[in-house]
Design a protein around this motif. Structure first.
Motif, PDB file in Angstrom:
ATOM      1  N   ILE A  63      28.504  22.488-100.907  1.00 52.85           N
ATOM      2  CA  ILE A  63      29.159  23.010 -99.709  1.00 52.85           C
ATOM      3  C   ILE A  63      29.129  24.519 -99.889  1.00 52.85           C
ATOM      4  O   ILE A  63      29.774  25.060-100.793  1.00 52.85           O
ATOM      5  N   CYS A  64      28.340  25.205 -99.073  1.00 58.71           N
ATOM      6  CA  CYS A  64      28.116  26.638 -99.251  1.00 58.71           C
ATOM      7  C   CYS A  64      28.746  27.446 -98.122  1.00 58.71           C
ATOM      8  O   CYS A  64      29.098  26.909 -97.067  1.00 58.71           O
ATOM      9  N   LEU A  65      28.868  28.747 -98.369  1.00 57.74           N
ATOM     10  CA  LEU A  65      29.320  29.688 -97.345  1.00 57.74           C
ATOM     11  C   LEU A  65      30.626  29.232 -96.710  1.00 57.74           C
ATOM     12  O   LEU A  65      30.803  29.255 -95.498  1.00 57.74           O
ATOM     13  N   ASN A  66      31.543  28.780 -97.576  1.00 65.10           N
ATOM     14  CA  ASN A  66      32.873  28.330 -97.158  1.00 65.10           C
ATOM     15  C   ASN A  66      32.840  27.121 -96.231  1.00 65.10           C
ATOM     16  O   ASN A  66      33.794  26.880 -95.494  1.00 65.10           O
ATOM     17  N   GLY A  67      31.746  26.365 -96.265  1.00 65.58           N
ATOM     18  CA  GLY A  67      31.660  25.174 -95.425  1.00 65.58           C
ATOM     19  C   GLY A  67      30.705  25.307 -94.266  1.00 65.58           C
ATOM     20  O   GLY A  67      30.495  24.358 -93.511  1.00 65.58           O
ATOM     21  N   ALA A  68      30.090  26.479 -94.108  1.00 67.48           N
ATOM     22  CA  ALA A  68      29.145  26.676 -93.010  1.00 67.48           C
ATOM     23  C   ALA A  68      27.869  25.878 -93.217  1.00 67.48           C
ATOM     24  O   ALA A  68      27.167  25.568 -92.254  1.00 67.48           O
ATOM     25  N   GLU A  69      27.586  25.542 -94.464  1.00 66.59           N
ATOM     26  CA  GLU A  69      26.359  24.830 -94.772  1.00 66.59           C
ATOM     27  C   GLU A  69      26.636  23.779 -95.842  1.00 66.59           C
ATOM     28  O   GLU A  69      27.346  24.034 -96.813  1.00 66.59           O
ATOM     29  N   VAL A  70      26.077  22.577 -95.656  1.00 65.45           N
ATOM     30  CA  VAL A  70      26.190  21.504 -96.642  1.00 65.45           C
ATOM     31  C   VAL A  70      24.790  21.030 -96.982  1.00 65.45           C
ATOM     32  O   VAL A  70      23.976  20.766 -96.090  1.00 65.45           O
ATOM     33  N   ARG A  71      24.500  20.929 -98.275  1.00 60.91           N
ATOM     34  CA  ARG A  71      23.189  20.485 -98.741  1.00 60.91           C
ATOM     35  C   ARG A  71      23.356  19.401 -99.800  1.00 60.91           C
ATOM     36  O   ARG A  71      24.334  19.391-100.537  1.00 60.91           O
ATOM     37  N   ASN A  72      22.370  18.506 -99.882  1.00 56.55           N
ATOM     38  CA  ASN A  72      22.422  17.454-100.894  1.00 56.55           C
ATOM     39  C   ASN A  72      21.903  17.974-102.232  1.00 56.55           C
ATOM     40  O   ASN A  72      21.553  19.158-102.365  1.00 56.55           O
ATOM     41  N   GLU A  73      21.834  17.083-103.212  1.00 55.22           N
ATOM     42  CA  GLU A  73      21.428  17.484-104.559  1.00 55.22           C
ATOM     43  C   GLU A  73      20.040  18.109-104.603  1.00 55.22           C
ATOM     44  O   GLU A  73      19.739  18.924-105.481  1.00 55.22           O
ATOM     45  N   SER A  74      19.188  17.730-103.677  1.00 51.94           N
ATOM     46  CA  SER A  74      17.823  18.259-103.640  1.00 51.94           C
ATOM     47  C   SER A  74      17.727  19.569-102.873  1.00 51.94           C
ATOM     48  O   SER A  74      16.643  20.158-102.769  1.00 51.94           O
ATOM     49  N   GLY A  75      18.846  19.998-102.299  1.00 50.27           N
ATOM     50  CA  GLY A  75      18.839  21.232-101.530  1.00 50.27           C
ATOM     51  C   GLY A  75      18.514  21.042-100.062  1.00 50.27           C
ATOM     52  O   GLY A  75      18.414  22.015 -99.312  1.00 50.27           O
ATOM     53  N   GLU A  76      18.362  19.789 -99.636  1.00 51.87           N
ATOM     54  CA  GLU A  76      18.057  19.527 -98.232  1.00 51.87           C
ATOM     55  C   GLU A  76      19.310  19.732 -97.382  1.00 51.87           C
ATOM     56  O   GLU A  76      20.399  19.317 -97.760  1.00 51.87           O
ATOM     57  N   LEU A  77      19.131  20.356 -96.224  1.00 49.13           N
ATOM     58  CA  LEU A  77      20.244  20.683 -95.344  1.00 49.13           C
ATOM     59  C   LEU A  77      20.817  19.427 -94.697  1.00 49.13           C
ATOM     60  O   LEU A  77      20.099  18.633 -94.091  1.00 49.13           O
ATOM     61  N   ILE A  78      22.133  19.252 -94.829  1.00 48.37           N
ATOM     62  CA  ILE A  78      22.833  18.124 -94.217  1.00 48.37           C
ATOM     63  C   ILE A  78      23.520  18.562 -92.926  1.00 48.37           C
ATOM     64  O   ILE A  78      23.458  17.880 -91.906  1.00 48.37           O
ATOM     65  N   SER A  79      24.193  19.703 -92.957  1.00 45.55           N
ATOM     66  CA  SER A  79      24.860  20.205 -91.757  1.00 45.55           C
ATOM     67  C   SER A  79      24.920  21.724 -91.792  1.00 45.55           C
ATOM     68  O   SER A  79      24.898  22.337 -92.865  1.00 45.55           O
ATOM     69  N   ALA A  80      25.003  22.324 -90.600  1.00 42.24           N
ATOM     70  CA  ALA A  80      25.057  23.782 -90.476  1.00 42.24           C
ATOM     71  C   ALA A  80      26.008  24.159 -89.347  1.00 42.24           C
ATOM     72  O   ALA A  80      25.971  23.560 -88.276  1.00 42.24           O
ATOM     73  N   THR A  81      26.865  25.135 -89.610  1.00 47.86           N
ATOM     74  CA  THR A  81      27.824  25.604 -88.611  1.00 47.86           C
ATOM     75  C   THR A  81      27.741  27.127 -88.542  1.00 47.86           C
ATOM     76  O   THR A  81      28.202  27.825 -89.444  1.00 47.86           O
ATOM     77  N   HIS A  82      27.137  27.633 -87.481  1.00 46.19           N
ATOM     78  CA  HIS A  82      26.931  29.075 -87.344  1.00 46.19           C
ATOM     79  C   HIS A  82      28.078  29.731 -86.575  1.00 46.19           C
ATOM     80  O   HIS A  82      28.794  29.066 -85.828  1.00 46.19           O
ATOM     81  N   ILE A  83      28.213  31.011 -86.765  1.00 45.93           N
ATOM     82  CA  ILE A  83      29.136  31.794 -85.934  1.00 45.93           C
ATOM     83  C   ILE A  83      28.548  31.830 -84.521  1.00 45.93           C
ATOM     84  O   ILE A  83      27.340  32.009 -84.348  1.00 45.93           O
ATOM     85  N   VAL A  84      29.386  31.643 -83.527  1.00 45.17           N
ATOM     86  CA  VAL A  84      28.922  31.697 -82.138  1.00 45.17           C
ATOM     87  C   VAL A  84      28.328  33.080 -81.872  1.00 45.17           C
ATOM     88  O   VAL A  84      28.934  34.105 -82.206  1.00 45.17           O
ATOM     89  N   GLY A  85      27.119  33.081 -81.298  1.00 44.87           N
ATOM     90  CA  GLY A  85      26.375  34.330 -81.129  1.00 44.87           C
ATOM     91  C   GLY A  85      27.158  35.438 -80.451  1.00 44.87           C
ATOM     92  O   GLY A  85      27.048  36.613 -80.830  1.00 44.87           O
ATOM     93  N   ASN A  86      27.959  35.102 -79.462  1.00 41.97           N
ATOM     94  CA  ASN A  86      28.731  36.121 -78.735  1.00 41.97           C
ATOM     95  C   ASN A  86      29.757  36.815 -79.611  1.00 41.97           C
ATOM     96  O   ASN A  86      30.228  37.912 -79.272  1.00 41.97           O
ATOM     97  N   ASP A  87      30.138  36.167 -80.721  1.00 40.36           N
ATOM     98  CA  ASP A  87      31.155  36.754 -81.595  1.00 40.36           C
ATOM     99  C   ASP A  87      30.588  37.766 -82.590  1.00 40.36           C
ATOM    100  O   ASP A  87      31.343  38.569 -83.152  1.00 40.36           O
ATOM    101  N   ILE A  88      29.288  37.732 -82.839  1.00 38.75           N
ATOM    102  CA  ILE A  88      28.714  38.561 -83.897  1.00 38.75           C
ATOM    103  C   ILE A  88      28.939  40.051 -83.637  1.00 38.75           C
ATOM    104  O   ILE A  88      29.413  40.796 -84.506  1.00 38.75           O
ATOM    105  N   LYS A  89      28.611  40.502 -82.436  1.00 39.55           N
ATOM    106  CA  LYS A  89      28.762  41.930 -82.155  1.00 39.55           C
ATOM    107  C   LYS A  89      30.228  42.345 -82.114  1.00 39.55           C
ATOM    108  O   LYS A  89      30.562  43.491 -82.443  1.00 39.55           O
ATOM    109  N   LYS A  90      31.121  41.417 -81.756  1.00 37.06           N
ATOM    110  CA  LYS A  90      32.552  41.714 -81.803  1.00 37.06           C
ATOM    111  C   LYS A  90      32.987  41.916 -83.252  1.00 37.06           C
ATOM    112  O   LYS A  90      33.760  42.826 -83.563  1.00 37.06           O
ATOM    113  N   ILE A  91      32.473  41.055 -84.127  1.00 36.63           N
ATOM    114  CA  ILE A  91      32.807  41.150 -85.555  1.00 36.63           C
ATOM    115  C   ILE A  91      32.302  42.472 -86.128  1.00 36.63           C
ATOM    116  O   ILE A  91      33.051  43.214 -86.781  1.00 36.63           O
TER     117      ILE A  91
END
Length: 288
Positions: A63-91
């Motif tokens: 479980i990487c990036l505080n939960g934004a990404e989950v990968r199995n033992e082989s490194g294959e991506l299981i799930s991904a949660t990105h910051i909503v694009g509209n929020d990036i420039k606000k951040i």
């Protein structure tokens, strides 16, 4: 009965030199032999996490990036949660306004305006754990990732954000000015789609509100048919709180701040003294 153990990395399973001790490794292998699932739960990206884990002789899901990404033992991506694009420039506008340096995390890559800042990030994490940073080891680890193309230095983030803003997992801000960090945190907390946490006194970790360790651990446990009552988590910092609050058993490292210790059901020794291994051994002795 504990059926799943989620373990933080910096200040927790990693020693100050960013290695996994023999005792910690042996305890995890023993847990796996006793059919206990073990997963890494870290603020690091996958490219930052896999090296120390594999070098330590372990094969674990992530479980990487505080939960934004989950990968199995082989490194294959299981799930991904990105910051909503509209929020990036606000951040980034808030961080720029408070003169806070920051890094952007996309897939397995880290974008920074200064390699020195990337090294300083890990030095700060060690200092937050009340330890003397292994500066030479940290520099070597970061430069290895630079050479392998996982850390990329840019003069400006503008083009990257315009092209790949919707793919950003995490924004990591650092500053030595505590007042600026506090003011930026308050401004960021007004954006409803974000989770704001910290792995040390000098940083801010910004993710989608659904990208938190606690949510990711709970979802991972559910995928394995495991109740959170049967989950133990081990950590040392504020970005671990969300999983500590949800787990049936929560363990604070001896080097954790008082607030983290108060939030947990028990306290182990420091990461310098095999705190993870000792916590797991105690569980195994009880269950066996």
């Amino acid at each position: 009965m504990i059926r799943l153990i989620a373990i933080d990395m910096d200040g927790t399973i990693l020693s100050p030199d960013h290695s996994i001790s023999t005792k910690n490794k042996q305890a995890i292998l023993a847990a796996q032999l006793n059919e206990i699932e073990v997963v890494i739960a870290t603020g690091r990206s996958f490219s930052e996490a896999i090296g120390p884990v594999r070098s330590g002789g372990l094969n674990l899901p992530y479980i990487c990036l505080n939960g934004a990404e989950v990968r199995n033992e082989s490194g294959e991506l299981i799930s991904a949660t990105h910051i909503v694009g509209n929020d990036i420039k606000k951040i980034t506008s808030i961080l720029d306004a408070h003169t806070i340096d920051y890094q952007l995390f996309i897939d397995t890559l880290i974008y920074t305006k200064s390699i020195k800042d990337q090294i300083e990030t890990f030095i700060q994490l060690a200092e937050a754990a009340n330890q003397i940073p292994a500066v030479d080891e940290i520099r070597k680890e970061v430069m290895d990732r630079v050479e392998r193309g996982f850390v990329i230095q840019l003069d400006s983030y503008d083009e990257l954000i315009n092209l790949r803003g919707s793919e950003i997992y995490k924004v990591f801000g650092t500053s030595f000015n505590r007042l600026n960090l506090d003011d930026a945190r308050k401004a960021l907390q007004l954006l409803p789609g974000l989770a704001i946490s910290s792995s040390g006194a000098g940083n801010l970790e910004i993710t989608n509100k659904n990208a938190q360790k606690g949510i990711a651990v709970e979802n991972y446990a559910k995928s394995k048919g495991i109740s959170m009552e049967n989950v133990m988590v081990i950590g040392d910092s504020y970005n671990d709180l969300s999983m500590m609050e949800r787990a049936g058993r929560s363990v604070a490292m001896g080097n954790a701040p008082a607030e983290i210790k108060a939030a947990c059901t028990e306290i182990t020794t420091t990461n310098e003294h095999d705190g993870v291994g000792l916590a797991i051994e105690a569980i195994l002795q009880h269950q066996i």
